[in-house]
Design a protein around this motif. Structure first.
Motif, PDB file in Angstrom:
ATOM      1  N   SER A 115       0.841  -1.185   0.000  1.00 37.06           N
ATOM      2  CA  SER A 115       0.000   0.000   0.000  1.00 37.06           C
ATOM      3  C   SER A 115       0.884   1.245   0.000  1.00 37.06           C
ATOM      4  O   SER A 115       2.039   1.197   0.392  1.00 37.06           O
ATOM      5  CB  SER A 115      -0.916   0.006   1.222  1.00 37.06           C
ATOM      6  N   ALA A 116       0.300   2.330  -0.422  1.00 36.46           N
ATOM      7  CA  ALA A 116       1.039   3.590  -0.442  1.00 36.46           C
ATOM      8  C   ALA A 116       1.312   4.033   0.990  1.00 36.46           C
ATOM      9  O   ALA A 116       0.505   3.839   1.880  1.00 36.46           O
ATOM     10  CB  ALA A 116       0.223   4.655  -1.163  1.00 36.46           C
ATOM     11  N   ARG A 117       2.476   4.628   1.172  1.00 35.53           N
ATOM     12  CA  ARG A 117       2.806   5.144   2.496  1.00 35.53           C
ATOM     13  C   ARG A 117       1.946   6.363   2.797  1.00 35.53           C
ATOM     14  O   ARG A 117       1.676   7.165   1.930  1.00 35.53           O
ATOM     15  CB  ARG A 117       4.280   5.514   2.554  1.00 35.53           C
ATOM     16  N   ARG A 118       1.518   6.465   4.021  1.00 37.43           N
ATOM     17  CA  ARG A 118       0.708   7.601   4.446  1.00 37.43           C
ATOM     18  C   ARG A 118       1.456   8.359   5.534  1.00 37.43           C
ATOM     19  O   ARG A 118       2.058   7.758   6.412  1.00 37.43           O
ATOM     20  CB  ARG A 118      -0.635   7.141   5.005  1.00 37.43           C
ATOM     21  N   THR A 119       1.375   9.669   5.481  1.00 35.36           N
ATOM     22  CA  THR A 119       1.974  10.485   6.524  1.00 35.36           C
ATOM     23  C   THR A 119       0.939  10.710   7.615  1.00 35.36           C
ATOM     24  O   THR A 119      -0.266  10.638   7.346  1.00 35.36           O
ATOM     25  CB  THR A 119       2.442  11.835   5.961  1.00 35.36           C
ATOM     26  N   PRO A 120       1.374  10.992   8.834  1.00 31.51           N
ATOM     27  CA  PRO A 120       0.419  11.259   9.908  1.00 31.51           C
ATOM     28  C   PRO A 120      -0.481  12.441   9.523  1.00 31.51           C
ATOM     29  O   PRO A 120      -0.018  13.467   9.043  1.00 31.51           O
ATOM     30  CB  PRO A 120       1.300  11.608  11.107  1.00 31.51           C
ATOM     31  N   GLY A 121      -1.756  12.277   9.699  1.00 27.07           N
ATOM     32  CA  GLY A 121      -2.704  13.342   9.406  1.00 27.07           C
ATOM     33  C   GLY A 121      -3.111  13.457   7.952  1.00 27.07           C
ATOM     34  O   GLY A 121      -3.934  14.308   7.606  1.00 27.07           O
ATOM     35  N   GLN A 122      -2.573  12.623   7.062  1.00 22.17           N
ATOM     36  CA  GLN A 122      -2.876  12.749   5.644  1.00 22.17           C
ATOM     37  C   GLN A 122      -4.353  12.457   5.352  1.00 22.17           C
ATOM     38  O   GLN A 122      -4.971  13.161   4.553  1.00 22.17           O
ATOM     39  CB  GLN A 122      -1.990  11.815   4.822  1.00 22.17           C
ATOM     40  N   ASP A 123      -4.917  11.447   5.995  1.00 14.22           N
ATOM     41  CA  ASP A 123      -6.328  11.145   5.768  1.00 14.22           C
ATOM     42  C   ASP A 123      -7.212  12.305   6.215  1.00 14.22           C
ATOM     43  O   ASP A 123      -8.176  12.663   5.531  1.00 14.22           O
ATOM     44  CB  ASP A 123      -6.728   9.851   6.482  1.00 14.22           C
ATOM     45  N   ARG A 125      -6.372  15.475   6.397  1.00 14.00           N
ATOM     46  CA  ARG A 125      -6.165  16.572   5.455  1.00 14.00           C
ATOM     47  C   ARG A 125      -6.976  16.354   4.186  1.00 14.00           C
ATOM     48  O   ARG A 125      -7.595  17.274   3.670  1.00 14.00           O
ATOM     49  CB  ARG A 125      -4.681  16.705   5.129  1.00 14.00           C
ATOM     50  N   ARG A 126      -7.000  15.126   3.689  1.00 11.79           N
ATOM     51  CA  ARG A 126      -7.793  14.822   2.495  1.00 11.79           C
ATOM     52  C   ARG A 126      -9.281  15.050   2.747  1.00 11.79           C
ATOM     53  O   ARG A 126      -9.986  15.561   1.891  1.00 11.79           O
ATOM     54  CB  ARG A 126      -7.546  13.390   2.044  1.00 11.79           C
ATOM     55  N   ARG A 127      -9.754  14.646   3.931  1.00 15.00           N
ATOM     56  CA  ARG A 127     -11.164  14.878   4.264  1.00 15.00           C
ATOM     57  C   ARG A 127     -11.453  16.373   4.310  1.00 15.00           C
ATOM     58  O   ARG A 127     -12.484  16.834   3.811  1.00 15.00           O
ATOM     59  CB  ARG A 127     -11.510  14.230   5.604  1.00 15.00           C
ATOM     60  N   ASP A 128     -10.547  17.139   4.915  1.00 21.03           N
ATOM     61  CA  ASP A 128     -10.734  18.587   5.002  1.00 21.03           C
ATOM     62  C   ASP A 128     -10.787  19.224   3.615  1.00 21.03           C
ATOM     63  O   ASP A 128     -11.628  20.086   3.345  1.00 21.03           O
ATOM     64  CB  ASP A 128      -9.616  19.236   5.823  1.00 21.03           C
ATOM     65  N   ILE A 129      -9.905  18.800   2.739  1.00 22.45           N
ATOM     66  CA  ILE A 129      -9.888  19.343   1.370  1.00 22.45           C
ATOM     67  C   ILE A 129     -11.187  19.001   0.652  1.00 22.45           C
ATOM     68  O   ILE A 129     -11.787  19.841  -0.015  1.00 22.45           O
ATOM     69  CB  ILE A 129      -8.664  18.831   0.589  1.00 22.45           C
ATOM     70  N   ALA A 130     -11.644  17.767   0.804  1.00 20.26           N
ATOM     71  CA  ALA A 130     -12.897  17.352   0.170  1.00 20.26           C
ATOM     72  C   ALA A 130     -14.076  18.140   0.736  1.00 20.26           C
ATOM     73  O   ALA A 130     -14.977  18.558  -0.010  1.00 20.26           O
ATOM     74  CB  ALA A 130     -13.118  15.856   0.361  1.00 20.26           C
ATOM     75  N   ASP A 131     -14.072  18.371   2.054  1.00 21.58           N
ATOM     76  CA  ASP A 131     -15.148  19.144   2.678  1.00 21.58           C
ATOM     77  C   ASP A 131     -15.170  20.573   2.162  1.00 21.58           C
ATOM     78  O   ASP A 131     -16.227  21.117   1.830  1.00 21.58           O
ATOM     79  CB  ASP A 131     -14.999  19.141   4.200  1.00 21.58           C
ATOM     80  N   VAL A 132     -14.012  21.193   2.084  1.00 26.68           N
ATOM     81  CA  VAL A 132     -13.928  22.568   1.595  1.00 26.68           C
ATOM     82  C   VAL A 132     -14.377  22.636   0.136  1.00 26.68           C
ATOM     83  O   VAL A 132     -15.142  23.517  -0.257  1.00 26.68           O
ATOM     84  CB  VAL A 132     -12.496  23.124   1.763  1.00 26.68           C
ATOM     85  N   ALA A 133     -13.934  21.693  -0.666  1.00 27.63           N
ATOM     86  CA  ALA A 133     -14.294  21.682  -2.084  1.00 27.63           C
ATOM     87  C   ALA A 133     -15.804  21.504  -2.284  1.00 27.63           C
ATOM     88  O   ALA A 133     -16.379  22.048  -3.223  1.00 27.63           O
ATOM     89  CB  ALA A 133     -13.536  20.577  -2.814  1.00 27.63           C
ATOM     90  N   SER A 134     -16.436  20.764  -1.385  1.00 31.88           N
ATOM     91  CA  SER A 134     -17.869  20.517  -1.530  1.00 31.88           C
ATOM     92  C   SER A 134     -18.720  21.608  -0.877  1.00 31.88           C
ATOM     93  O   SER A 134     -19.934  21.604  -1.002  1.00 31.88           O
ATOM     94  CB  SER A 134     -18.228  19.165  -0.914  1.00 31.88           C
TER      95      SER A 134
END
Length: 148
Positions: A115-123, A125-134
């Motif tokens: 699996s791709a490596r994930r940095t702490p807090g990356q998930d 951050r992605r949720r926040d970006i998706a929320d802002v975009a929507s």
């Protein structure tokens, strides 16, 4: 342009390549390769395929297009959904990877299960970006302060 190794994260242009006899199998392979690349934030610059696995790899038109794109530096790597699309066994796959590495690229097998490596807090951050975009703001006070 950075040459991130397989499994690394970064905006690296790659090709998705597959070789299968049916259009259904080709479509599934492309989807798996795109998913693998997307999980690593690699940009899929092209998708090539061949429908005759009996042909030696160097004689396949799709593979020739992939190697031409690598030589032209349009891509930095090749993603295959299964190693058997390009090699008969693990030794051949490794040898092909070395050949591509000698040309400045890499070969990645999407079926490897890594699996791709994930940095702490990356998930988060992605949720926040998706929320802002929507338009769904989880912290409206934070965004309103910047607007004033």
């Amino acid at each position: 342009m950075p040459n991130n190794p397989p499994g690394g994260l970064g905006h690296v242009p790659v090709a998705v390549y597959s070789c299968a006899t049916t259009s259904t199998a080709l479509g599934e392979s492309e989807e798996r390769g795109r998913y693998y690349a997307d999980a690593r934030h690699w940009h899929v610059a092209g998708v090539w395929s061949d429908s005759d696995p009996a042909l030696p790899i160097m004689e396949r038109p799709g593979w020739q297009a992939v190697t031409a794109a690598l030589s032209a530096r349009m891509i930095r790597g090749v993603v295959v959904s299964v190693s058997t699309h390009v090699a008969a066994d693990a030794a051949q796959f490794t040898a092909l990877g070395v050949l591509l590495r000698d040309r400045g690229g890499f070969l990645a097998d999407a079926s490897s299960g890594t699996s791709a490596r994930r940095t702490p807090g990356q998930d988060r951050r992605r949720r926040d970006i998706a929320d802002v975009a929507s338009g769904w703001f989880t912290q409206p006070d934070t965004y309103e302060e910047g607007a004033s």
